[in-house]
Design a protein around this motif. Structure first.
Motif, mmCIF file in Angstrom:
data_model
loop_
_atom_site.group_PDB
_atom_site.id
_atom_site.type_symbol
_atom_site.label_atom_id
_atom_site.label_comp_id
_atom_site.label_asym_id
_atom_site.label_seq_id
_atom_site.Cartn_x
_atom_site.Cartn_y
_atom_site.Cartn_z
ATOM 1 N N TYR A 84 0.830 -1.211 0.000
ATOM 2 C CA TYR A 84 0.000 0.000 0.000
ATOM 3 C C TYR A 84 0.865 1.263 0.000
ATOM 4 O O TYR A 84 0.500 2.277 -0.607
ATOM 5 C CB TYR A 84 -0.938 -0.001 1.210
ATOM 6 C CG TYR A 84 -2.084 -0.981 1.080
ATOM 7 C CD1 TYR A 84 -3.133 -0.729 0.200
ATOM 8 C CD2 TYR A 84 -2.108 -2.155 1.828
ATOM 9 C CE1 TYR A 84 -4.189 -1.628 0.072
ATOM 10 C CE2 TYR A 84 -3.162 -3.053 1.709
ATOM 11 C CZ TYR A 84 -4.196 -2.786 0.825
ATOM 12 O OH TYR A 84 -5.232 -3.685 0.699
ATOM 13 N N GLU A 85 1.998 1.204 0.651
ATOM 14 C CA GLU A 85 2.916 2.346 0.635
ATOM 15 C C GLU A 85 3.463 2.589 -0.771
ATOM 16 O O GLU A 85 3.576 3.736 -1.223
ATOM 17 C CB GLU A 85 4.071 2.097 1.613
ATOM 18 C CG GLU A 85 3.653 2.154 3.069
ATOM 19 C CD GLU A 85 4.796 1.776 4.001
ATOM 20 O OE1 GLU A 85 5.911 1.515 3.484
ATOM 21 O OE2 GLU A 85 4.571 1.739 5.230
ATOM 22 N N GLU A 88 0.762 4.078 -2.840
ATOM 23 C CA GLU A 88 0.614 5.501 -2.529
ATOM 24 C C GLU A 88 1.603 6.335 -3.332
ATOM 25 O O GLU A 88 1.243 7.356 -3.927
ATOM 26 C CB GLU A 88 0.811 5.737 -1.034
ATOM 27 C CG GLU A 88 0.671 7.206 -0.635
ATOM 28 C CD GLU A 88 0.901 7.431 0.843
ATOM 29 O OE1 GLU A 88 0.044 8.070 1.487
ATOM 30 O OE2 GLU A 88 1.948 6.971 1.347
ATOM 31 N N MET A 98 -2.840 14.209 -3.062
ATOM 32 C CA MET A 98 -2.985 13.541 -1.765
ATOM 33 C C MET A 98 -4.436 13.233 -1.394
ATOM 34 O O MET A 98 -4.738 12.124 -0.923
ATOM 35 C CB MET A 98 -2.317 14.373 -0.666
ATOM 36 C CG MET A 98 -2.317 13.683 0.699
ATOM 37 S SD MET A 98 -1.597 12.004 0.662
ATOM 38 C CE MET A 98 0.154 12.407 0.514
ATOM 39 N N THR A 101 -5.532 10.251 -3.492
ATOM 40 C CA THR A 101 -4.739 9.067 -3.158
ATOM 41 C C THR A 101 -5.182 8.470 -1.826
ATOM 42 O O THR A 101 -5.349 7.246 -1.698
ATOM 43 C CB THR A 101 -3.241 9.434 -3.105
ATOM 44 O OG1 THR A 101 -2.821 9.862 -4.406
ATOM 45 C CG2 THR A 101 -2.406 8.244 -2.677
ATOM 46 N N THR A 102 -5.400 9.327 -0.838
ATOM 47 C CA THR A 102 -5.854 8.852 0.467
ATOM 48 C C THR A 102 -7.211 8.165 0.362
ATOM 49 O O THR A 102 -7.426 7.080 0.938
ATOM 50 C CB THR A 102 -5.943 10.030 1.456
ATOM 51 O OG1 THR A 102 -4.648 10.637 1.580
ATOM 52 C CG2 THR A 102 -6.422 9.554 2.819
ATOM 53 N N LYS A 106 -7.902 4.045 0.965
ATOM 54 C CA LYS A 106 -8.876 3.633 1.976
ATOM 55 C C LYS A 106 -9.937 2.728 1.358
ATOM 56 O O LYS A 106 -10.275 1.667 1.925
ATOM 57 C CB LYS A 106 -9.537 4.866 2.593
ATOM 58 C CG LYS A 106 -10.561 4.540 3.669
ATOM 59 C CD LYS A 106 -11.168 5.805 4.263
ATOM 60 C CE LYS A 106 -12.211 5.463 5.324
ATOM 61 N NZ LYS A 106 -12.811 6.710 5.917
ATOM 62 N N SER A 317 -11.841 14.620 -6.627
ATOM 63 C CA SER A 317 -11.774 14.899 -5.194
ATOM 64 C C SER A 317 -11.922 16.372 -4.861
ATOM 65 O O SER A 317 -12.494 16.727 -3.830
ATOM 66 C CB SER A 317 -10.439 14.396 -4.624
ATOM 67 O OG SER A 317 -10.425 12.996 -4.535
#
Length: 351
Positions: A84-85, A88, A98, A101-102, A106, A317
């Motif tokens: 997952y890192e 990201e 960001m 991506t967040t 999730k 977003s």
């Protein structure tokens, strides 16, 4: 002086394009000694293009990001926090930003748990699913046939592909059996009207122009002409401008006010052209133009070559204005309606 140039698809010289008019007692203010950008003449029409070939070329255009994701989700990848890192990092490098991506990561964790995905391929499928869901607000129902004329003001910064996109839109609408009128409202850029005239000739549609440099007056008269001639779609070009150019943004607001007056109670669209290569800068442009004039649609161009594609996730977003069309190449039919699922799967690199 109002002047409408009526074109057919029969090849003609630039000089004849510049002088042909529906109004026999007037002469065009377009001159044939100003160079025409060759890009319009070089555009090809391939009537054999199919949906499958469009998807294939879309995947190729977005391969920069899909290849990077393929490295992260390669054979043998372990589904753990480290994966997952890496995802990201890949999504941020793809211009997702960001917030998007967040939200995507999730949603991805929830989807992976729900489907019990335990391989890299299954995780990639889950990523395509959550990305499509994330992009879905950008794909809204829109029927241009609900309004007559359907008036679209095309705005954007210089170099984003504004006038070229108008030419491709004219092609798309004519393929939908619509009558189209172009309005030469870009009175600032040298040869803008001449370039638009080339597109009119290539698509066999008429173009309205006017002596003088007031784009608001030109577009007001174009709306009246479209109504009088029972035109289905009016595509109005406007001068390219940066959001930081206050005087030009004020001019755009004036164009919007005048168009509102011309349309009375009939809705119209304001579509912003965004260069797909500009990443987060494109998101900032969308916000600025939306705040100034209230955008109703976006066209994302140049989603091929170096484009990363993740900026659409960022738009969803932070500035979810509907994406009407996306462009991936130089051919006239390389501008097609946006499909969230199709785009998401192409960006992630799944069939």
């Amino acid at each position: 002086m109002l002047n409408i140039l009526k074109f057919s698809k029969t090849p003609k010289s630039i000089k004849s394009i510049a002088t042909e008019s529906l109004i026999s007692d007037t002469t065009s203010d377009i001159t044939s000694d100003i160079p025409i950008q060759s890009t319009a003449n070089d555009i090809e029409i391939d009537e054999s293009v199919t949906k499958s070939s469009w998807v294939s070329r879309l995947k190729q255009g977005l391969s920069r990001t899909s290849t990077q994701l393929a490295v992260v989700l390669g054979v043998g990848a372990v589904v753990d926090d480290h994966l997952y890192e890496e995802l990201e990092t890949a999504l941020l490098q793809a211009d997702c930003g960001m917030p998007a991506t967040t939200a995507l990561l999730k949603a991805l964790r929830l989807e992976v748990n729900r489907t019990k995905a335990n391989t890299a391929d299954k995780v990639r499928e889950c990523l395509a699913t959550v990305l499509a869901t994330h992009l879905q607000p950008l794909q809204t129902v829109w029927n241009w046939r609900d309004f007559k004329p359907c008036v679209l003001l095309i705005v954007g910064v210089n170099g984003a592909g504004k006038t070229t996109s108008i030419g491709k839109l004219a092609y798309w609408f004519t393929k939908e059996k619509a009558t189209v009128l172009l309005a030469a409202g870009d009175t600032f850029r040298a040869a803008a009207r001449e370039q638009l005239a080339v597109w009119g000739q290539r698509n066999g549609v008429s173009m309205l122009q006017q002596k003088g440099n007031d784009p608001s007056a030109i577009i007001f008269d174009a709306v009246a002409a479209a109504k009088a001639r029972n035109i289905d779609v009016l595509l109005a070009d406007t001068a390219g401008r940066l959001p930081t150019q206050a005087h030009l943004m004020e001019e755009l607001k004036k164009i919007r006010r005048i168009t509102t007056k011309a349309m009375m109670d009939t809705p119209y669209g304001i579509w912003l052209i965004l260069d797909g290569n500009t990443g987060q800068n494109a998101v900032a442009q969308a916000k600025a133009f939306h705040d100034a004039v209230g955008l109703t649609g976006l066209i994302i161009t140049k989603l091929d070559g170096t484009a990363k594609g993740g900026m659409l996730a960022a738009l969803a977003s932070t500035c979810p204005v509907p994406v009407r069309f996306i462009g991936i190449g130089e051919s006239l039919q390389d501008l097609q309606p946006f499909n969230a699922t199709q785009f998401a799967r192409s960006l992630v690199g799944v069939s």
